[in-house]
Design an enzyme around this catalytic site. Structure first.
Site, PDB file in Angstrom:
ATOM      1  N   LYS A   1      -3.276   2.033  -2.096  1.00 61.78           N
ATOM      2  CA  LYS A   1      -4.567   2.395  -1.416  1.00 61.78           C
ATOM      3  C   LYS A   1      -4.347   3.666  -0.315  1.00 61.78           C
ATOM      4  CE  LYS A   1      -7.383  -0.724  -0.149  1.00 61.78           C
ATOM      5  NZ  LYS A   1      -8.230  -0.429  -0.806  1.00 61.78           N
TER       6      LYS A   1
ATOM      7  N   ASP B   1       0.879  -1.312   0.139  1.00 60.43           N
ATOM      8  CA  ASP B   1       0.000  -0.009  -0.102  1.00 60.43           C
ATOM      9  C   ASP B   1       0.802   1.244  -0.004  1.00 60.43           C
ATOM     10  OD1 ASP B   1      -2.328  -1.579   0.111  1.00 60.43           O
ATOM     11  OD2 ASP B   1      -2.655  -1.437   2.210  1.00 60.43           O
TER      12      ASP B   1
END
Length: 470
Positions: free
Chosen positions: A278, A256
């Site tokens: 993300k 991420d």
């Protein structure tokens, strides 16, 4: 011979079961060596005027033999013949060197403890995991360094190494019979150790491990697996041992936005890295595509690391990912991590609970819905006697503070924001619900950041810098 040309000490493993070992000395120095020797089933004779308490207890139990008396030349000369090894382990260097000289004259290997010069062998720092033995030596130059290296190696060794080694030992004859070709047999073992078979053996699941091994012997390809791993709040030293082990064994990693480079450096260097990016509502790869990618790679036989900041089951969408894996029949493991609330609060010096003012702690997400509103249990949050840890709350910080005041908390209620918590560039801002949004804006606070609300902020402890010269 100069240090540059000295070949140093030759490492080897010696079987001591039933072998007679003479230890000269009965104090703490001798105790450390006798403890190691007993672990290897040696037969131990100790020459010393008296024994320290633990050695005396072992002598009373019949585990060692005590020859009472000083280490005079005549006593030593009479005791040494027939011994496999000799340890000179008194607290008197002159006595130790005299014992070493007598042992040398009889061609018996001798170690004068902490004195390499008269020694013909030394005892390295050791790590034991069942049949696995690891020895670390600095040639007597720096014993403390050897112990520190041992500690670091032990920290990264998997807990199931003993079970794995015993499984390999038990299956060795079976594999040799089923696979006579040495080269192919080596590849089978490598594939086993690097795949789910090795993981199963470490967990003590020998039936599952044997099934994987038999598939490899039959020429079948092992299936893949997904590992959902919590990487903690940012400081690489906060990784769990299990997380580090899987990070160093993955074929590919999906990671991420918020994972720092220092943490990613712990991932196996030749693993394929896939950035899924993300961060709030900006996703390089949508969640459904992440799920599909995990499944695709596992079905191709890869060991896939899904690396998430903090803990995968605390605002990390780990639950959605394992549901997709379960529906697809993909084996997976979940490794918890230190969540941001505990890690960042600790590094900021703010307790999450306190006997005087916070008997509970509430974790909430400040991530707004698609329409921009915050769907949070405001009445439950706006209560004294607790701490609120708000994840992903920087963008919505003004609304968060306004709503908490609207639902009953006073404007001067303590609050703090911890930016890049646990990292070298961590920043901590403290204030109140009334002024924290302006403080955060003035200091350009960005993600990752954790907001803490409650009286515990007033109990913040700032660690003083180390004293000069320490």
């Amino acid at each position: 011979m100069s240090d540059a040309t000295d070949p140093g000490w030759f490492p080897l493993a010696l079987r001591l079961r039933g072998a007679r070992v003479v230890v000269v000395g009965g104090g703490g120095i001798a105790l450390n060596k006798v403890r190691l020797l007993l672990a290897h089933a040696a037969r131990i004779d100790i020459l010393a005027p008296r024994l320290e308490d633990t050695l005396a207890a072992w002598q009373a139990e019949g585990r060692i033999t005590h020859i009472a008396g000083e280490a005079t030349p005549d006593r030593v000369r009479a005791l040494l013949p027939g011994s496999r090894l000799v340890y000179a382990a008194t607290d008197d260097r002159a006595v130790n060197r005299a014992v070493a000289a007598q042992a040398d004259a009889l061609n018996i290997p001798v170690c004068a403890v902490d004195d390499p010069e008269p020694s013909s062998f030394i005892t390295p720092a050791q790590i034991h995991r069942g049949p696995v033995r690891i020895a670390i030596s600095t040639g007597g130059a720096a014993p403390v360094l050897a112990r520190r290296l041992r500690e670091r190696i032990e920290a990264v060794m998997p807990a199931g190494l003993d079970a794995l080694a015993r499984f390999l030992q038990a299956e060795r004859a079976h594999v040799v019979a089923a696979c006579p070709d040495i080269g192919r047999r080596r590849r089978v073992w490598e594939d086993f150790l690097d795949g789910p078979g090795g993981e199963a053996a470490q967990r003590g699941e020998h039936a599952a491990a044997r099934q994987v091994l038999d598939h490899l012997l039959a020429g079948a390809q092992t299936g893949g697996e997904v590992w959902l791993v919590g990487a903690g709040p940012g400081d690489p030293d906060l990784l769990t041992l299990r997380a580090l082990h899987l990070m160093q064994n993955a074929d590919s990693v999906l990671y991420d936005q918020l994972l720092p480079p220092a943490l990613m450096d712990r991932v196996r260097r030749d693993a394929e890295r896939v950035f899924v990016g993300k961060q709030r509502d900006r996703h390089t790869m949508p969640q459904d595509d992440i799920n599909a990618e995990l499944i695709r790679r596992a079905r191709a036989g890869e060991r896939v690391l899904r690396l998430k900041g903090g803990d995968p089951f605390i605002f990390g969408r780990g639950g959605e990912e394992i549901e997709a894996l379960m529906a697809a029949g993909i084996p997976f493991q979940v490794v918890p991590g230190i969540t941001a609330a505990s890690g960042c609060a600790a590094y900021a010096g703010i307790p999450l609970t306190h006997r005087d003012c916070a008997q509970s702690c509430l974790f909430v997400t400040g991530h707004a819905r698609r329409d921009g509103t915050l769907d949070l249990p405001w009445d439950s949050m706006a209560r004294p006697g607790q701490t609120i840890a708000i994840y992903m709350g920087v963008t919505a910080l003004p609304d968060l503070c306004t709503m908490l005041v609207r639902h009953g908390l006073p404007p001067d209620w303590p609050a703090a924001v911890v930016e890049r918590g646990t990292r070298p560039d961590q920043r901590v801002l403290t204030g109140t619900l009334a002024d924290l949004p302006a403080l955060a804006r003035a200091h350009a606070v960005g993600s990752p950041a954790l907001v803490l609300v409650g009286q515990v902020v007033r109990h913040r402890v700032v660690t003083p810098p180390p004293l000069s010269g320490t």
